[in-house]
Design a protein around this motif. Structure first.
Motif, short mmCIF file in Angstrom:
data_model
loop_
_atom_site.label_atom_id
_atom_site.label_comp_id
_atom_site.label_asym_id
_atom_site.label_seq_id
_atom_site.Cartn_x
_atom_site.Cartn_y
_atom_site.Cartn_z
N ILE A 110 70.22 51.36 53.03
CA ILE A 110 70.66 50.58 54.19
C ILE A 110 69.67 50.73 55.34
O ILE A 110 69.27 49.76 55.98
CB ILE A 110 72.08 51.02 54.63
N LEU A 119 81.14 35.64 54.92
CA LEU A 119 81.72 36.33 53.77
C LEU A 119 81.37 35.55 52.52
O LEU A 119 81.29 34.32 52.56
CB LEU A 119 83.24 36.31 53.90
N ALA A 120 81.19 36.24 51.40
CA ALA A 120 80.97 35.54 50.14
C ALA A 120 82.23 34.77 49.78
O ALA A 120 83.33 35.12 50.23
CB ALA A 120 80.63 36.53 49.04
N ASP A 178 83.94 39.19 49.32
CA ASP A 178 83.09 40.38 49.33
C ASP A 178 81.89 40.01 48.46
O ASP A 178 82.09 39.35 47.44
CB ASP A 178 83.86 41.57 48.74
N PRO A 179 80.69 40.37 48.76
CA PRO A 179 80.15 41.09 49.91
C PRO A 179 80.05 40.24 51.18
O PRO A 179 80.52 39.10 51.19
CB PRO A 179 78.76 41.48 49.42
N ILE A 180 79.43 40.82 52.22
CA ILE A 180 79.20 40.07 53.45
C ILE A 180 77.70 39.78 53.60
O ILE A 180 76.88 40.43 52.97
CB ILE A 180 79.70 40.83 54.70
N GLU A 181 77.40 38.77 54.40
CA GLU A 181 76.00 38.47 54.69
C GLU A 181 75.77 38.70 56.18
O GLU A 181 76.52 38.20 57.01
CB GLU A 181 75.68 37.01 54.33
N GLU A 220 68.02 37.74 56.32
CA GLU A 220 69.40 37.77 55.82
C GLU A 220 69.55 38.89 54.80
O GLU A 220 68.72 39.06 53.91
CB GLU A 220 69.75 36.44 55.13
N LEU A 221 70.64 39.64 54.95
CA LEU A 221 70.88 40.77 54.07
C LEU A 221 72.33 40.71 53.61
O LEU A 221 73.22 40.38 54.38
CB LEU A 221 70.63 42.06 54.84
N SER A 222 72.57 41.02 52.32
CA SER A 222 73.96 41.08 51.88
C SER A 222 74.30 42.51 51.52
O SER A 222 73.47 43.23 50.96
CB SER A 222 74.18 40.14 50.70
N LEU A 223 75.50 42.93 51.87
CA LEU A 223 75.95 44.26 51.46
C LEU A 223 77.46 44.24 51.24
O LEU A 223 78.16 43.39 51.76
CB LEU A 223 75.52 45.35 52.45
N ARG A 224 77.89 45.17 50.38
CA ARG A 224 79.31 45.22 50.04
C ARG A 224 80.11 45.79 51.20
O ARG A 224 79.61 46.61 51.96
CB ARG A 224 79.51 46.08 48.80
N ASP A 246 80.16 49.49 51.43
CA ASP A 246 78.98 50.09 52.04
C ASP A 246 78.93 49.82 53.54
O ASP A 246 78.45 50.65 54.32
CB ASP A 246 77.71 49.56 51.37
N PHE A 294 75.12 37.21 45.02
CA PHE A 294 75.97 37.30 46.21
C PHE A 294 77.35 36.72 45.93
O PHE A 294 78.38 37.30 46.27
CB PHE A 294 75.27 36.54 47.35
N PHE A 322 74.13 47.94 46.27
CA PHE A 322 73.98 46.49 46.35
C PHE A 322 73.71 46.15 47.80
O PHE A 322 74.60 45.74 48.54
CB PHE A 322 75.25 45.81 45.83
N MET A 362 71.10 43.88 49.39
CA MET A 362 70.11 42.97 48.84
C MET A 362 69.68 41.93 49.86
O MET A 362 70.50 41.37 50.58
CB MET A 362 70.75 42.27 47.63
#
Lengths: 73, 832
Positions: A28, A44-45, A49-52, A59-63, A66, B500, B607, B609
C-alpha cells in the motif's frame, strides 16, 4: 478512528496512519499511500468490493479489508 | 566483453514498447529460472554488442512480491553495467519512487522519461536539467510509442555503462542517516563501496532476504537493532514505513522545483471511459458483453473455423482453398449419404465387398419392389448414437418430419444410376489442397496407394509423427486468435478492470478475477485456456488457474458426454448440464482446498492494483505478444505432445497375437500392449465401479485427444450383438457410467493441454503436481459417486464405503474447518 473503508464515494481524505505490517502494508505504501497523502475515493466495484481511489494522480484499486488498515481524517 | 543493460520500470510505463523499439526482432523470450515470470532479452539494434534485459514491471524493490524479488536479485547478483529506468512522464510521483531505489544500487542509472508527447500536449512542464541534478543521473526525453528519443536513450545507457557513475543525491532524515551510518560501519563495510548504501538501507528496513544473504553475526545484529529502534521511536513509525515515507516526501520536494502541472482536477478521456465501463450498474453488463464477444470470436466465429481447418484440413484429408467448392461438395456428400441410407432400407448393399459389381448391383436394385415405408438405422459419426429413420419407397411427402430420409428409394436408385456408387471426392470440387497426411502419403506410397515402406514405419510416420505434429500445431491458429484479443485487452487497460469487477467472487476460491477468461476459454478448448492464464499477475493465482482450468468440460469432451448420456441415460440433457456444474464445482472446491495447502500458502497476494489509463494499443505490440505466446507453446509444449502421441500409438497398435509380436489392425486394439496394460491396472479402478480393461484403455487413448474415447469405446464395445450403445448400457449401470464420465472429465487433460500446463508452470515439479492433483481429485470424486450411489441402490461395499467416507471427511475438513492464513512474507527464494 475513521478508516478509508468508511469514506463514502466522492470524498477526499488525508492519510493519518497505516496499521498492520508485512506485505500488504508495504505494498500500500509502495503504491503511494503514505502519511499525509490525499486520497480521493472514486467508486465502488459493481459487486461492492473492491474500491477505486485516486492517489498521486493515478487510479488504484484495493479491497475494503485492506482499506481498513488506512486511518484517515 | 558484452555490455549488459537492464530495463527497469513500473508496469504500464511503456516498457515493453521501448524494449521492442530498442531490440526489434533480436529477442529471446523465456522464463526466469524456476518461476512463472516471463524473461525477455534482446540485442540492441544500434549495437549488437549490447544485451538488454527486460526486468518484470515493478513499483518497488521490496522483498514481498515475486516480480520484485526477481528484479532485485538480478540487479544485485548479475550487476548489469547500467540500468535504463523508464519513467511515465504523466505519473512522475509514483514512477520516481522506484528510481530513488534504483540509484542506491551503485549501478549507473539513465532515466528515460516516456510519453513526453502526452506531457507536452497536456501543457505540463518538466525541468529536465533540474530533475537530472536532483536525482544524480542523466535524463532523456522519449516517446516510445512514436519512437522519438529512443536512440538517444540507448546511447546514453551505453555511455553510462562504459564510464558512468550514479551517486544517490537524497538523504533521509537525521535519525535514519545516523542509524544508516552505524549499519554501514558495523555490518556492510566489507562490501564494495558503491553497494554499501543499498545494503545498509535494506538492513535498516529489516529486509529478511538481505539479512539472510549477509549472514550478520548475532551481536552485530543486536547492536544495529538498537539504532533502528531509536530511529523508529523518534519518528514514531516502523523502519520500513519510515524509508517509504521519506522517499515520497523527497520526490514531492524535488518535483516542486522541476515539475509544473498545467491544469489539475479535470476529467481525462480515460476517466470518462472508466466512468461508464466500471459503472456500478453498467459494469457487469458491459463485462458480459466483452466476454461474449471474446468467446464468440475465439471459439465460434473465427477460432472454430481456424481449428477445423488446422485439424481436419491441414492435418486431415485436405481443404478447399478459401472454401471454394466446400458447399457444392457438402451438398453432394449429403445427397450421397441420403441415397445410401435410402437404398439400405430396402436392399442389403455392400459396396465394400471384394466382389462388388456396380452394374450387377444397379440391375438388381431396379428389380426391387416395395411400397410404403421402411426404416433404416443411422449412426452419428461423432457420438456413435443410432437413430431409426423412415425411408419412403416412391416419393417423400412434402410434410415429412425430421425422422425421414430426404430421398426416396426410387430417387436413390436414379441417383446411383447417374453418379455411381462411389462416394463423392472433395478433391473434385473447387480448389482442393491436400492435407499434410495426404502429401506424406504421396511420398511413402506407390501409385496403387500401397506403402513403399514397412507397415510399422508407415504407421509410425503417419499415425505417430504426423498426427503428433498435427496435435501440436492444430490448436495454434485458434490460440493465435485468442492471444490477439488478450493482448488487446491487456494493452488497452481493460484486463485490469476485469480483475476489479470480478475480484469479489474469485478471491474466495484463491483465484484472481482474471481467472475468468481462462475458464471461459476452457469451455471451448483447455489449451488456449491454460495459456491465457499468462495475463494473471500474481504467481499463486496463476498456478491455481493453470491447475483448475481443464476441469471445465472442453469441446472435445462433448461427444463423449453425449455418448454416455445417450447410451446409459436415455439421452437426458441433464447429463451434459451436470457435467458443466461438476466442472465449476471442481474449480471452486479445488481452489478453496488448495489455497490452504503448503504448496500455495507461501506467497502473499495483496490485491492493491493500479488501474492503468485506457489507451489505444499499437498493432505491432499486440501482434508481437500474440506471436510470442503462440511460439512459446510450440517450442515448449511441442516435444512432450509429440513423444506422448507416439508412445500411445505404439502401445495401441502393437501386441502379441497367437504368441507372435506384431503390428495390429485398427480394430484389434483389444490385443494391443495397451490392452495388456489396461488389464493389469484395471483393478485400480474397481472401487470406481468400472475396473474393466476396456474402459481403462479408452481413458488412456483419451489422453491423446479426448474425442478419441468415443472411437476407442466404439471399437472395444462394438462388434458384438447389437449396437455400441446397447453394449455400453449392458456394461455400465447409471452409477458406474456416471462415475466413468466424471473421472474422464476431471482427470489429466489431453497431452496438448499437459504440454500447455508444463509451458506455463515452467517447472517439472509443478507440472507433476498439477497432473497428479487432477487425477487424484478425479479418482476421489468418482469413488464417492460410485460408493454412495451403491449405498442407495443396494450395491453396498463396506470397504469402499469407508474409503469414500474418509475422502468426504477430508474434503469437508479442508473446505470448512482448516484455517486459512494469508502469508505476510514471500517464502520463495529466487536463484538468478
Amino acid at each position: 478512528m475513521k478508516t478509508l473503508r468508511d469514506v463514502t464515494v466522492g470524498n477526499t481524505v488525508k492519510v493519518v496512519q497505516l496499521r498492520g505490517e508485512g506485505a500488504v502494508k508495504r505494498r500500500i505504501m509502495d503504491m503511494g499511500i503514505t502519511r499525509g497523502t490525499e486520497v480521493f475515493v472514486r467508486k465502488l466495484a459493481p459487486l461492492g468490493d473492491p474500491i477505486e481511489v485516486n492517489v498521486r494522480g493515478y487510479e488504484l484499486s484495493l479491497r475494503k479489508a485492506d482499506a481498513e488498515m488506512i486511518e484517515v481524517e | 566483453m558484452d555490455i549488459r543493460i537492464a530495463l527497469a520500470g513500473n508496469p504500464n510505463s511503456g516498457k515493453t514498447t521501448l524494449f521492442n523499439k530498442l531490440t526489434g526482432s533480436n529477442q529471446f523470450v523465456g522464463n526466469w529460472p524456476g518461476v512463472t515470470v516471463e524473461k525477455k532479452e534482446g540485442k540492441l539494434i544500434v549495437d549488437k554488442e549490447v544485451v538488454l534485459t527486460d526486468l518484470p514491471g515493478i513499483y518497488s524493490l521490496s522483498p514481498y512480491t515475486l516480480e520484485e524479488v526477481v528484479a532485485r536479485n538480478y540487479l544485485i547478483e548479475e550487476r548489469p553495467n547500467a540500468i535504463l529506468n523508464i519513467v511515465d512522464g504523466t505519473n512522475l510521483e509514483r514512477n520516481l519512487y522506484l528510481t530513488t531505489q534504483l540509484v542506491e544500487l551503485g549501478i549507473p542509472v539513465v532515466i528515460a522519461i516516456n510519453m513526453m508527447d502526452v506531457v507536452r500536449k497536456n501543457g505540463d512542464k518538466i525541468n529536465i536539467q533540474e530533475l537530472s541534478r536532483q536525482l544524480g543521473c542523466k535524463i532523456v526525453e522519449i516517446s516510445a510509442l512514436k519512437g522519438t528519443g529512443v536512440k538517444e536513450a540507448a546511447a546514453a545507457a551505453v555511455e553510462a555503462a562504459q564510464n558512468g557513475k550514479t551517486i544517490p543525491q537524497h538523504t533521509f532524515s537525521g535519525p535514519v542517516e545516523h542509524a544508516l551510518a552505524h549499519i554501514e560501519e558495523a555490518a556492510v563495510h566489507g562490501l564494495p563501496e558503491e553497494q554499501q548504501r543499498w545494503y545498509a538501507i535494506k538492513v535498516f528496513e529489516r529486509d529478511d532476504k538481505v539479512l539472510e544473504q549477509l549472514k550478520i553475526s548475532k551481536e552485530t545484529l543486536d547492536h544495529i537493532e538498537k539504532d533502528i529502534q531509536a530511529a523508529e521511536k523518534e519518528l514514531d513509525d516502523d523502519a520500513e514505513s519510515i524509508i517509504t515515507n521519506e522517499r515520497y516526501l523527497y520526490i514531492a520536494e524535488i518535483l516542486k522545483s522541476s515539475y509544473k502541472k498545467h491544469k489539475a482536477g479535470q476529467l481525462s478521456t480515460s476517466d470518462k471511459i472508466d466512468k461508464v465501463v466500471t459503472n456500478r450498474w453498467l459494469g457487469l453488463p458491459i463485462f458480459a458483453l466483452v466476454m461474449a464477444l471474446v468467446y464468440w470470436i475465439a471459439m465460434v466465429g473465427v477460432g472454430a473455423s481456424a481449428t477445423d481447418w488446422a485439424n481436419d484440413g491441414l492435418f486431415g484429408d485436405g481443404y478447399h482453398l478459401f472454401g471454394i467448392g466446400t458447399s457444392a461438395y457438402e451438398e453432394e456428400a449429403e445427397a450421397y449419404g441420403d441415397a445410401m441410407n435410402a437404398i439400405s432400407a430396402f436392399y442389403e448393399l455392400d459396396t465394400e465387398a471384394e466382389n462388388f459389381d456396380a452394374d450387377a448391383a444397379l440391375a438388381e436394385l431396379k428389380t426391387v419392389t416395395g411400397e410404403g415405408t421402411a426404416t433404416v438405422t443411422v449412426e452419428d459419426e461423432e457420438t456413435l448414437a443410432t437413430e431409426d429413420m423412415t425411408v419412403y419407397f416412391d416419393k417423400v411427402p412434402e410434410d415429412a418430419g425430421d425422422d425421414v430420409i430426404g430421398m426416396s428409394f426410387q430417387d436413390a436408385v436414379a441417383y446411383v444410376e447417374e453418379k455411381g456408387f462411389e462416394e463423392p471426392d472433395p478433391a473434385e470440387y473447387g480448389v482442393w489442397v491436400p492435407g499434410v497426411p495426404a502429401l506424406v502419403d504421396k511420398l511413402l506410397c506407390d501409385e496403387e496407394g500401397e506403402p513403399r515402406v514397412a507397415d510399422w514405419l508407415y504407421g509410425l510416420i503417419q499415425d505417430g509423427i504426423v498426427a503428433g505434429v498435427g496435435a501440436v500445431l492444430g490448436f495454434v491458429p485458434q490460440m493465435l486468435v485468442l492471444f490477439l484479443m488478450l493482448a488487446f485487452l491487456e494493452a488497452c487497460g481493460y484486463m485490469a478492470r476485469i480483475a476489479f469487477v470480478l475480484d469479489r467472487i474469485f478471491r474466495r476460491f484463491g483465484l484472481s478475477g482474471k481467472s475468468f477468461i481462462p475458464m471461459l476459454i476452457g469451455t471451448g478448448c483447455g489449451i488456449p485456456g491454460v495459456m491465457a492464464s499468462r495475463t494473471i499477475e500474481n504467481e499463486r493465482d496463476r498456478r491455481m488457474t493453470i491447475m483448475t482450468t481443464t476441469f471445465i468440460p472442453c469441446g472435445a469432451k462433448v461427444p463423449f458426454i453425449a455418448m454416455i448420456a445417450g447410451a446409459i441415460f436415455g439421452g437426458s440433457p441433464l447429463v451434459s448440464v451436470s457435467a458443466y456444474f461438476i466442472g465449476m464445482a471442481a474449480i471452486v472446491i479445488s481452489g478453496i482446498m488448495l489455497k490452504k495447502t503448503r504448496m500455495f500458502a507461501g506467497d502473499p497476494a495483496p490485491f492493491v492494483m493500479e488501474l492503468p489509463a485506457y489507451h489505444w494499443p499499437t498493432l505491432g505490440n499486440v501482434l508481437r505478444s500474440m506471436w510470442e505466446r503462440g511460439w512459446s507453446f510450440i517450442k515448449k509444449a511441442g516435444t512432450i505432445i509429440l513423444l506422448s502421441t507416439i508412445a500411445v500409438w505404439f502401445l495401441s497398435r502393437f501386441g502379441v497375437v497367437d504368441g507372435a509380436f506384431r503390428m495390429l489392425e485398427e480394430d484389434e486394439i483389444g490385443m494391443s500392449l495397451l490392452g495388456r496394460v489396461g488389464s493389469a491396472i484395471a483393478w485400480i479402478f474397481a472401487p470406481l465401479g468400472w475396473g474393466e480393461w476396456r474402459a481403462v484403455v479408452a481413458s488412456v487413448t483419451g489422453l491423446v485427444a479426448k474425442e478419441n474415447i468415443v472411437g476407442t469405446m466404439g471399437v472395444l464395445y462394438g462388434g458384438g450383438e447389437g449396437t455400441v450403445y446397447q453394449a455400453l448400457a449392458n456394461a455400465f449401470t447409471g452409477i458406474t457410467g456416471y462415475s466413468f464420465l466424471v473421472f474422464n472429465l476431471l482427470c489429466a487433460p489431453c497431452f496438448a493441454a499437459i504440454g500447455a500446463i508444463k509451458r506455463e508452470m515452467n517447472s517439472r515439479k509443478w507440472t507433476w503436481f498439477a497432473i497428479g492433483y487432477q487425477c487424484l481429485f478425479a479418482y476421489a470424486v468418482a469413488l464417492m459417486i460410485n460408493q454412495f450411489g451403491g449405498l442407495f441402490t443396494g450395491n453396498m461395499n463396506v470397504i469402499g464405503l469407508i474409503a469414500a467416507l474418509i475422502v468426504l471427511c477430508g474434503m469437508v475438513y479442508m473446505l470448512f474447518f482448516r484455517k486459512y492464513q494469508e502469508a505476510t512474507k514471500l517464502e520463495k527464494t529466487v536463484k538468478i
